[in-house]
Design a protein around this motif. Structure first.
Motif, PDB file in Angstrom:
ATOM      1  N   ASP A   4       0.866  -1.167   0.000  1.00 16.74           N
ATOM      2  CA  ASP A   4       0.000   0.000   0.000  1.00 16.74           C
ATOM      3  C   ASP A   4       0.907   1.224   0.000  1.00 16.74           C
ATOM      4  O   ASP A   4       1.589   1.489   0.998  1.00 16.74           O
ATOM      5  CB  ASP A   4      -0.905  -0.022   1.235  1.00 16.74           C
ATOM      6  N   ARG A   6       0.446   4.172   0.346  1.00 13.86           N
ATOM      7  CA  ARG A   6       0.109   5.246   1.288  1.00 13.86           C
ATOM      8  C   ARG A   6       0.865   5.065   2.609  1.00 13.86           C
ATOM      9  O   ARG A   6       0.836   5.940   3.464  1.00 13.86           O
ATOM     10  CB  ARG A   6      -1.392   5.283   1.543  1.00 13.86           C
ATOM     11  N   ASN A   7       1.559   3.951   2.730  1.00 10.94           N
ATOM     12  CA  ASN A   7       2.345   3.659   3.932  1.00 10.94           C
ATOM     13  C   ASN A   7       3.832   3.816   3.632  1.00 10.94           C
ATOM     14  O   ASN A   7       4.233   3.976   2.479  1.00 10.94           O
ATOM     15  CB  ASN A   7       2.057   2.232   4.415  1.00 10.94           C
ATOM     16  N   LEU A  28      -3.830   8.792  -6.176  1.00  8.97           N
ATOM     17  CA  LEU A  28      -3.790   9.131  -4.746  1.00  8.97           C
ATOM     18  C   LEU A  28      -4.329  10.537  -4.529  1.00  8.97           C
ATOM     19  O   LEU A  28      -4.184  11.411  -5.387  1.00  8.97           O
ATOM     20  CB  LEU A  28      -2.350   9.071  -4.227  1.00  8.97           C
ATOM     21  N   ASP A  31      -2.552  14.693  -0.249  1.00 13.43           N
ATOM     22  CA  ASP A  31      -1.728  14.452   0.946  1.00 13.43           C
ATOM     23  C   ASP A  31      -1.013  13.113   0.876  1.00 13.43           C
ATOM     24  O   ASP A  31       0.153  12.997   1.277  1.00 13.43           O
ATOM     25  CB  ASP A  31      -2.567  14.541   2.224  1.00 13.43           C
ATOM     26  N   ASP A  32      -1.676  12.089   0.339  1.00 14.95           N
ATOM     27  CA  ASP A  32      -1.036  10.781   0.177  1.00 14.95           C
ATOM     28  C   ASP A  32       0.073  10.849  -0.874  1.00 14.95           C
ATOM     29  O   ASP A  32       1.124  10.227  -0.722  1.00 14.95           O
ATOM     30  CB  ASP A  32      -2.060   9.714  -0.218  1.00 14.95           C
ATOM     31  N   ARG A  35       3.087  12.510   0.707  1.00 14.79           N
ATOM     32  CA  ARG A  35       3.762  11.556   1.610  1.00 14.79           C
ATOM     33  C   ARG A  35       4.550  10.517   0.824  1.00 14.79           C
ATOM     34  O   ARG A  35       5.666  10.161   1.206  1.00 14.79           O
ATOM     35  CB  ARG A  35       2.741  10.867   2.531  1.00 14.79           C
TER      36      ARG A  35
END
Length: 147
Positions: A4, A6-7, A28, A31-32, A35
Motif C-alpha cells: 500500500d 500510502r504507507n 492518490l 496528501d497521500d 507523503r
C-alpha cells in the motif's frame, strides 16, 4: 512487492538509485501523494533520480482547445467531456497535475532539484544508472526529481 503506497516504503534510507513511477500518483489524494514523494526522497541515494509521470494538465488543455481528441476510457463529442474523461478516468484518478502542481508537491516532500523532463524531451525514454525507463503515454507530464 504488493504494498500500500500510502504507507512507509519497505526500503532502507538512501538505498535506491532509481524510482520509476508511471501513471500511478494521480490515483492518490494530494496528501497521500506528497507523503509518497517524501518516501521516495527518503529512499533515494544522493545521486539517485525519481522519474515521475502522470497525465498532463497541459495535454488536457490541448484537448479542451480541440487540438487533440481523447476517447479513452469513454468517448465524448464535447471537448470538455473529453478533458474530464482524460483527467479523472471514470473516477479512478483522484487528482490532476500540471508541472507547477507537481513542483509544489515535490518541494513539500523535500526535493530541491525538479526538472520538467517532458517540456524538454516529451516522453522519450532515458537511462538512469544503467537502467532504461520511459515510453510513457503521449501527453504525459514527466518530471525528474533529485534530492
Amino acid at each position: 512487492l504488493w504494498i500500500d503506497l500510502r504507507n512507509r516504503l519497505p526500503f532502507p534510507d538512501r538505498s535506491a538509485s532509481l524510482v520509476f513511477c508511471c501513471h500511478m500518483l494521480e490515483h492518490l489524494f494530494p496528501d497521500d501523494a506528497i507523503r509518497l514523494l517524501a518516501e521516495v526522497r527518503r529512499i533515494l541515494r544522493d545521486d539517485g533520480v525519481a522519474r515521475i509521470a502522470t497525465p498532463g494538465m497541459e495535454y488536457a488543455m490541448d484537448i479542451a482547445r480541440g487540438g487533440t481528441i481523447m476517447q479513452f476510457p469513454r468517448p465524448f463529442e464535447d471537448t470538455l467531456g473529453q478533458v474530464v474523461n482524460y483527467l479523472f478516468c471514470e473516477g479512478q484518478h483522484k487528482y490532476a497535475y500540471s508541472f507547477g502542481v507537481m513542483q509544489d508537491f515535490a518541494r513539500q516532500a523535500g526535493f530541491t532539484r525538479i526538472r520538467h523532463y517532458s517540456a524538454e524531451h516529451g516522453v522519450t525514454p532515458a537511462t538512469y544508472h544503467g537502467v532504461a525507463v520511459g515510453s510513457e503515454p503521449g501527453g504525459s507530464l514527466v518530471v525528474e526529481l533529485q534530492r
